[in-house]
Scaffold this motif. Structure first.
Motif, PDB file in Angstrom:
ATOM      1  N   GLN A   2       0.814  -1.209   0.000  1.00  0.00           N
ATOM      2  CA  GLN A   2       0.000   0.000   0.000  1.00  0.00           C
ATOM      3  C   GLN A   2       0.851   1.265   0.000  1.00  0.00           C
ATOM      4  N   VAL A   3       2.135   1.138   0.428  1.00  0.00           N
ATOM      5  CA  VAL A   3       3.031   2.286   0.547  1.00  0.00           C
ATOM      6  C   VAL A   3       4.389   1.888  -0.025  1.00  0.00           C
ATOM      7  N   PRO A   4       5.028   2.746  -0.831  1.00  0.00           N
ATOM      8  CA  PRO A   4       6.380   2.438  -1.311  1.00  0.00           C
ATOM      9  C   PRO A   4       7.341   2.211  -0.152  1.00  0.00           C
ATOM     10  N   TYR A   5       8.339   1.362  -0.363  1.00  0.00           N
ATOM     11  CA  TYR A   5       9.230   0.988   0.728  1.00  0.00           C
ATOM     12  C   TYR A   5      10.687   0.943   0.256  1.00  0.00           C
ATOM     13  N   THR A   6      11.585   1.054   1.214  1.00  0.00           N
ATOM     14  CA  THR A   6      13.005   0.830   0.963  1.00  0.00           C
ATOM     15  C   THR A   6      13.439  -0.432   1.688  1.00  0.00           C
ATOM     16  N   LEU A   7      14.549  -0.987   1.251  1.00  0.00           N
ATOM     17  CA  LEU A   7      15.152  -2.140   1.897  1.00  0.00           C
ATOM     18  C   LEU A   7      16.564  -1.771   2.329  1.00  0.00           C
TER      19      LEU A   7
END
Length: 671
Positions: A366-371
């Motif tokens: 639902q929300v962009p993410y970083t790793l």
């Protein structure tokens, strides 16, 4: 107490005026001294549509003793027609490095306040009762805040106040400043263990013996919160969102590539989301999860029995946030919490899941993410966190970790990019090379360094002539390190530092491109010794290989950081925060604030300044949840969360995030 007071705005010096305490007042530029109604007041007339001033109070001959105070404060009244941006700096005036502390305030017309600066101190010694009980916890009861920057005996010798204003019309009126004084009681050195609550924490991880707005009083409070938050899921319908990934729906539409990418438009860097919309990353780290406190035993917290309590137990200690979420939502707490958290991010204007966040929140898509990937350091002298990129085990470990992460995330359009490592200790200047020089020749990094020397110098005799040394062979170079640092030696150390950093960032880029084709490499989140201008070589090497330069900038303003790149790259701020040391959590964080409202105003200024910098394309708040009162694994116990350990939001900060996010895109695009 005698003080010498200087006031100036530009290199040209104007008049001198005496002060009743025997000091002097020096000023220049468009400032005018007004008549002082009291000897303890300084009135300055401000002129012009915009301006900047610097006031310096010198207490070198008679330092201000703050041994019994937690803060230094200075009264201020804004009697102008414009909002003033004031920063107060205090220093002990000794030769020790970076012993300056500061606080930034925004003073509205007609407002009076006291600008307060937290006085940080060294850790207590091993024998102190608080140290024995809580270890190296950063914030302690009684006003003690430990930091690597601290004042000897809490003595202040220099105070500086900077003033800035910029309005649509000329400023009118004056700024009234009072003389500094000690604020807040410091009694930490007098406290005994028996002076603390017993146990220190209640069953919800909150400090016993104190009350504050938002404190949980019982499990029923959490159950009520859970019902309300699940109801809120109906408020934001993903179908009705203006854009799928959080990009600027009303802005330009570029090519949709199905991946996040970067682009420069009219001199400004941007992320471009998978649908081709401009994207500026307003994020938070640790979204959806708290931290364990390692302290165990009945002296520390009030234990319960049952499934909710057992949920908080982990291999590294106890995480109260988890047990509170069970009480809030029941056995399906992980699913409910993930959905509520993703929904909250949309409602609050947080459009990116930052590093070290919950896999379950990421999985909502639902929300962009970083790793983030942590490579395996091999140990290079005292700089033990820096990997040896010439070591085969480093390369194998790196590729293995990237490959494992790619299994679940490669090709995912919601992935904004990948960090590799965090705040590596590169050291200042060429210290890395100096550390490697002293290692055994069997260490791959040392072998690489010797290789660069053999390439540059035909014989060891030539090296000795350049360095002023007397080595018999290349194999003996570095044992011991030369005591006289010639220009050639320093140049060689710089050359190796560049090679080491360049090799590290190149290998990281190659690993990501092999397993995450089309995704962004977000760098390694540089910290203070890099962006304070003490190691430009590493910045420049990184810029050759990363897609995005990342920095964890813990300052009152991003403008204070020195960002030096060889290749023009956009910048993502991986961490920043302002902490209050309140609401039952003792630690103030790395950049202190005096209240929730002050914290919110500092957030607003920081992100607005970042968003108007054409190089910066995002800023991630550290972190989603407050630290434990009794400290996490490294002793940090900061009140810096967007939500508390009971998952209750801090309204002033959330309002600030929402307001900044609502106006960010058109403001950045227009400037």
């Amino acid at each position: 107490m005698l003080a010498r007071i200087l006031f100036w705005m530009s290199p040209c010096v104007a008049t001198l005026a005496s002060l009743p305490d025997g000091g002097s007042l020096q000023h220049s530029g468009n400032w005018t001294i007004a008549e002082r109604p009291q000897a303890s007041q300084i009135l300055m007339e401000l002129e012009g549509t915009s301006g900047r001033g610097l006031l310096n109070l010198d207490y070198g001959a008679s330092p201000i003793d703050l041994a019994r105070h937690s803060h230094l404060a200075m009264p201020v009244t804004n009697r102008t027609n414009q909002r003033l941006d004031l920063t107060i700096h205090v220093a002990d005036g000794t030769a020790r490095d970076r012993q300056e502390m500061e606080a930034r305030y925004f003073i509205e017309p007609g407002q009076s306040t006291e600008m307060a600066v937290l006085i940080q101190r060294p850790y207590f010694d091993e024998g102190h009762p608080m140290r024995q009980l809580l270890g190296r916890v950063r914030g302690l009861p009684g006003g003690h805040q430990s930091n690597w920057r601290y004042f000897e005996e809490a003595r202040v010798r220099t105070i500086k106040v900077t003033a800035q204003w910029a309005g649509p019309t000329p400023i009118e009126g004056n700024l009234e400043l009072g003389l500094p004084f000690g604020q807040g009681t410091y009694i930490a050195d007098e406290l005994e263990i028996d002076d603390l609550p017993d146990p220190i924490l209640d069953a919800f991880g909150q400090l016993n013996g104190e009350t504050w707005e938002g404190k949980i009083l019982g499990s029923a409070d959490l159950a009520t919160d859970g019902w309300r938050d699940l109801e809120s899921l109906n408020r934001v319908n993903p179908i009705e969102r203006p854009s799928r990934f959080g990009g600027w729906a009303d802005g330009p539409r570029l090519e949709a590539t199905g991946r996040f990418r970067v682009d420069k438009i009219d001199g400004k860097w941007w992320f471009v989301d998978p649908d081709g919309l401009l994207f500026w990353s307003t994020g938070a780290t640790g979204v959806g999860q708290g931290s364990e406190t390692p302290f165990l035993g009945e002296r520390y917290y009030q234990k319960e029995t049952g499934e909710a309590w057992e949920t908080g137990a982990t291999a590294r200690g106890y995480e109260f946030y988890r047990s509170n979420l069970f009480r809030k939502y029941g056995r399906e707490w992980e699913t409910a919490h993930s959905r509520v958290t993703a929904n909250r991010m949309w409602e609050w204007g947080v459009n990116t899941i930052g590093a070290w966040s919950s896999d379950l929140v990421i999985a909502t898509r639902q929300v962009p993410y970083t790793l983030i990937i942590s490579s395996s350091p091999q140990g290079l002298g005292k700089l033990h966190k820096v990997p040896d990129p010439f070591c085969e085990s480093f390369r194998e470990n790196l590729r293995g970790k990237v490959a494992a992460l790619a299994h679940d995330h490669a090709g995912d359009p919601w992935n904004l990019g990948i960090f590799i490592d965090n705040e590596l200790n590169w050291g200042q200047g060429s210290r890395l090379a100096a550390e490697v020089l002293e290692l055994e020749n069997t260490v791959p990094a040392k072998a690489a360094l010797l290789g660069t020397l053999r390439e540059r110098y035909s014989t060891v005799k030539d090296l000795n002539a350049a360095w002023g040394t007397a080595y018999e062979t290349f194999a003996s170079v570095g044992h011991p390190t030369p005591s006289t640092r010639s220009a050639a030696f320093m140049e060689d150390m710089q050359r190796y530092t560049d090679l080491h950093a360049d090799t590290y960032f190149r290998l990281c880029k190659e690993a990501l491109h092999a397993y995450f084709p089309g995704h962004l490499y977000l760098g390694s989140r540089f910290h203070g010794s890099i962006y304070d201008g003490r190691n430009r070589v590493v910045q420049q090497a990184a810029s050759r290989h990363v897609d995005v330069m990342s920095y964890n900038i813990y300052k009152a303003s991003v403008g204070e950081a020195i960002l030096d790149q060889e290749v023009d790259r956009l910048i993502l701020i991986g961490e920043f925060h302002f902490g209050t040391g309140s609401h039952g959590v003792w630690g103030y964080g790395l950049v202190p604030a005096s209240s929730l409202e002050h914290q919110a105003s500092l957030y607003t200024a920081y992100v607005q300044e970042a968003a108007t910098d054409p190089r910066i394309i995002g800023a991630h708040w550290f972190r989603w949840v407050d630290h434990p009162v009794t400290g996490r694994f490294d002793g940090e116990n900061y009140r810096i969360g967007i939500v508390s350990v009971a998952d209750r939001p801090y309204a002033p900060l959330i309002q600030a995030i929402r307001q900044v996010s609502d106006s960010l895109y058109p403001t950045r695009y227009a400037r």
